[in-house]
Design a protein around this motif. Structure first.
Motif, mmCIF file in Angstrom:
data_model
loop_
_atom_site.group_PDB
_atom_site.id
_atom_site.type_symbol
_atom_site.label_atom_id
_atom_site.label_comp_id
_atom_site.label_asym_id
_atom_site.label_seq_id
_atom_site.Cartn_x
_atom_site.Cartn_y
_atom_site.Cartn_z
ATOM 1 N N TYR A 183 7.869 -6.205 1.442
ATOM 2 C CA TYR A 183 8.528 -7.584 0.989
ATOM 3 C C TYR A 183 9.716 -8.334 0.046
ATOM 4 N N CYS A 184 10.299 -8.155 0.630
ATOM 5 C CA CYS A 184 11.514 -8.491 -0.320
ATOM 6 C C CYS A 184 11.974 -10.822 -0.205
ATOM 7 N N SER A 185 12.434 -11.417 -0.732
ATOM 8 C CA SER A 185 12.100 -13.043 -1.123
ATOM 9 C C SER A 185 13.054 -13.065 -0.558
ATOM 10 N N THR A 186 14.524 -12.249 -1.097
ATOM 11 C CA THR A 186 15.681 -12.905 -0.524
ATOM 12 C C THR A 186 16.342 -11.589 0.468
ATOM 13 N N PRO A 187 17.410 -11.626 0.462
ATOM 14 C CA PRO A 187 18.618 -10.225 1.133
ATOM 15 C C PRO A 187 19.399 -10.031 0.341
ATOM 16 N N THR A 188 19.080 -10.307 -0.775
ATOM 17 C CA THR A 188 20.325 -10.005 -2.075
ATOM 18 C C THR A 188 19.076 -9.062 -3.060
ATOM 19 N N GLU A 189 17.898 -9.195 -3.272
ATOM 20 C CA GLU A 189 16.404 -8.681 -3.591
ATOM 21 C C GLU A 189 16.708 -7.529 -2.616
ATOM 22 N N LEU A 190 16.639 -7.413 -1.280
ATOM 23 C CA LEU A 190 16.246 -6.333 -0.129
ATOM 24 C C LEU A 190 16.956 -5.611 -0.062
ATOM 25 N N ALA A 191 18.643 -6.197 -0.653
ATOM 26 C CA ALA A 191 20.063 -4.980 -1.037
ATOM 27 C C ALA A 191 19.624 -4.556 -2.197
ATOM 28 N N ARG A 192 19.803 -5.221 -3.552
ATOM 29 C CA ARG A 192 19.164 -3.871 -4.257
ATOM 30 C C ARG A 192 18.113 -2.921 -4.474
ATOM 31 N N ALA A 193 16.737 -3.056 -3.777
ATOM 32 C CA ALA A 193 16.405 -2.268 -2.871
ATOM 33 C C ALA A 193 15.874 -1.498 -2.727
ATOM 34 N N SER A 194 17.815 -1.523 -1.534
ATOM 35 C CA SER A 194 17.730 -0.926 -0.527
ATOM 36 C C SER A 194 18.822 0.522 -0.834
ATOM 37 N N ASP A 195 18.587 2.086 0.105
ATOM 38 C CA ASP A 195 20.556 2.817 0.435
ATOM 39 C C ASP A 195 20.714 2.149 1.104
ATOM 40 N N PHE A 196 20.065 1.682 2.383
ATOM 41 C CA PHE A 196 20.693 1.573 3.312
ATOM 42 C C PHE A 196 19.835 0.069 4.407
ATOM 43 N N LEU A 197 20.229 -0.311 4.534
ATOM 44 C CA LEU A 197 20.014 -1.938 5.156
ATOM 45 C C LEU A 197 20.998 -1.813 6.344
ATOM 46 N N ARG A 213 29.257 -11.742 0.108
ATOM 47 C CA ARG A 213 29.694 -10.440 -1.149
ATOM 48 C C ARG A 213 28.545 -10.415 -2.201
ATOM 49 N N GLN A 214 27.766 -11.511 -2.306
ATOM 50 C CA GLN A 214 26.605 -10.921 -3.312
ATOM 51 C C GLN A 214 25.203 -9.580 -2.793
ATOM 52 N N VAL A 215 25.562 -9.960 -1.607
ATOM 53 C CA VAL A 215 23.968 -9.309 -1.040
ATOM 54 C C VAL A 215 24.708 -8.226 -1.185
ATOM 55 N N LEU A 216 25.998 -7.811 -0.766
ATOM 56 C CA LEU A 216 26.991 -6.575 -0.510
ATOM 57 C C LEU A 216 26.591 -5.445 -1.974
ATOM 58 N N ASP A 217 27.110 -6.504 -3.077
ATOM 59 C CA ASP A 217 27.485 -5.999 -4.070
ATOM 60 C C ASP A 217 26.200 -5.591 -4.951
ATOM 61 N N ALA A 218 24.743 -6.320 -4.322
ATOM 62 C CA ALA A 218 23.702 -5.731 -4.287
ATOM 63 C C ALA A 218 22.953 -4.575 -4.046
ATOM 64 N N LEU A 219 23.569 -4.574 -2.732
ATOM 65 C CA LEU A 219 23.663 -3.234 -2.007
ATOM 66 C C LEU A 219 24.485 -1.793 -3.136
ATOM 67 N N GLY A 220 25.670 -1.520 -2.787
ATOM 68 C CA GLY A 220 26.487 -2.004 -4.539
ATOM 69 C C GLY A 220 27.311 -0.156 -3.401
ATOM 70 N N PRO A 221 28.000 1.010 -4.218
ATOM 71 C CA PRO A 221 29.027 1.771 -3.598
ATOM 72 C C PRO A 221 27.885 2.890 -3.381
ATOM 73 N N ASN A 222 26.945 3.329 -3.562
ATOM 74 C CA ASN A 222 26.282 4.070 -2.234
ATOM 75 C C ASN A 222 25.449 3.832 -1.422
ATOM 76 N N GLY A 223 25.518 2.743 -1.616
ATOM 77 C CA GLY A 223 24.576 1.766 -0.320
ATOM 78 C C GLY A 223 25.743 1.806 0.940
ATOM 79 N N PHE A 224 24.966 1.837 2.134
ATOM 80 C CA PHE A 224 25.466 1.547 3.410
ATOM 81 C C PHE A 224 24.734 1.000 4.658
#
Length: 321
Positions: A183-197, A213-224
């Protein structure tokens, strides 16, 4: 008495005999013009409305249907049904949560595979007579984040974990103690812990613009990102910007803000896969959803509790008493 049902949904004609055989009289109005005409011409005798989340049923339409007693929504989402107006009139509202979960989960995984493995670009290249050796990531062992762990989210998680050996994390309104996922407490935390969201949460005010934008930046350039839920969950302008600037690797979308219109900016991008809101469409899912509508209608008009009621807000009348 034979109840009259106004059918606003455009994709279920082959399964409407299920309702007709149960004795319901149907008025089909799948286009905006037919919808307005049906309400104007037959509003006084319409007892029930069959709709889906994006099509909804609005306060002014409810007001124009004096005989309306029940609104049945196909699928889980009911974001454009005016629940307050329904509550104020004492109208029952039902949905079809979970019936099409397998179909939506299949489509989510198909989109994820196509996106990560870049299937559309490879297919187009071969059709042009080219033979590119495109190097793309594997899904095995990757980290999958699921926003919304309801029936659809659970079906996706099982496919990802059991079929692709992916680790699964999720963000939900509440932590679930009955699942083996992180479980991740926020969408940003979830994105940071994910390769794919994957977005699998219902639409509506409570989930609007959770992906920004904050969540997408946490997902990062290799994230989908994959969205098979509702477009309202994602800030479209932020997503387009992230895709154009390659701040995320790519996105696959089955839902859009103003369907069937799709922003030209999305169509122009090569790191996006687009499908026309078809994740929940399969013969099995459609039959199941219509059967559930029939069960709810039969129960309601027989004076029994409906199977899948939606909790409505307190009516204005009740609040003022």
């Amino acid at each position: 008495m034979t109840a009259t049902v106004l059918v606003l949904v455009e994709t279920i004609n082959d399964y409407l005999p299920i309702l007709e055989h149960q004795g319901f009289h149907l008025i089909l109005a799948p286009t905006p013009a037919e919808r307005a005409q049906a309400i104007a011409s037959h509003g006084a005798r319409i007892d029930a409305v069959l709709t889906r989340g994006p099509l909804g049923l609005y306060a002014e339409e409810i007001a124009a249907l004096p005989a309306l007693q029940i609104i049945c929504v196909i699928g889980a989402g009911y974001e454009h049904v005016d629940l307050q107006a329904a509550s104020d009139r004492g109208i029952t509202v039902t949905n079809g949560a979970g019936v099409n979960a397998s179909s939506v989960a299949d489509h989510a995984m198909a989109l994820l595979l196509s996106l990560v493995r870049d299937i559309p670009r490879a297919d187009a290249a071969v059709r042009r007579g080219e033979w590119p050796k495109i190097m793309r990531p594997s899904l095995a062992g990757k980290r999958l984040g699921i926003l919304g762990l309801g029936a659809v989210g659970m079906a996706i998680a099982k496919r990802a974990g059991n079929g692709f050996d992916m680790s699964v994390s999720y963000h939900n309104r509440q932590h679930r103690s009955d699942v083996p996922y992180s479980y991740c407490s926020t969408p940003t935390e979830l994105a940071r812990a994910s390769d794919f969201l994957i977005v699998a949460t219902p639409g509506g005010v409570g989930t609007q613009h959770l992906i920004n934008r904050q969540v997408l930046d946490a997902l990062g350039p290799n994230g989908f990102l994959v969205n098979i839920a509702r477009a309202s969950v994602v800030v479209t302008a932020d997503l387009i910007s992230a895709l154009e600037q390659r701040r995320i690797g790519g996105a696959a979308l089955d839902v859009f803000d103003h369907e069937p219109k799709v922003p030209d900016a999305l169509k122009a991008l090569t790191n996006v896969i687009l499908t026309p809101h078809v994740a929940g469409l399969s013969p099995e899912a459609t039959q199941g959803t219509v059967e559930l509508v029939g069960q709810n209608l039969v129960a309601f008009f027989a004076g029994r509790p409906v199977l899948t009621p939606i909790t409505l807000p307190i009516s204005v009348v009740t609040r003022t008493v």
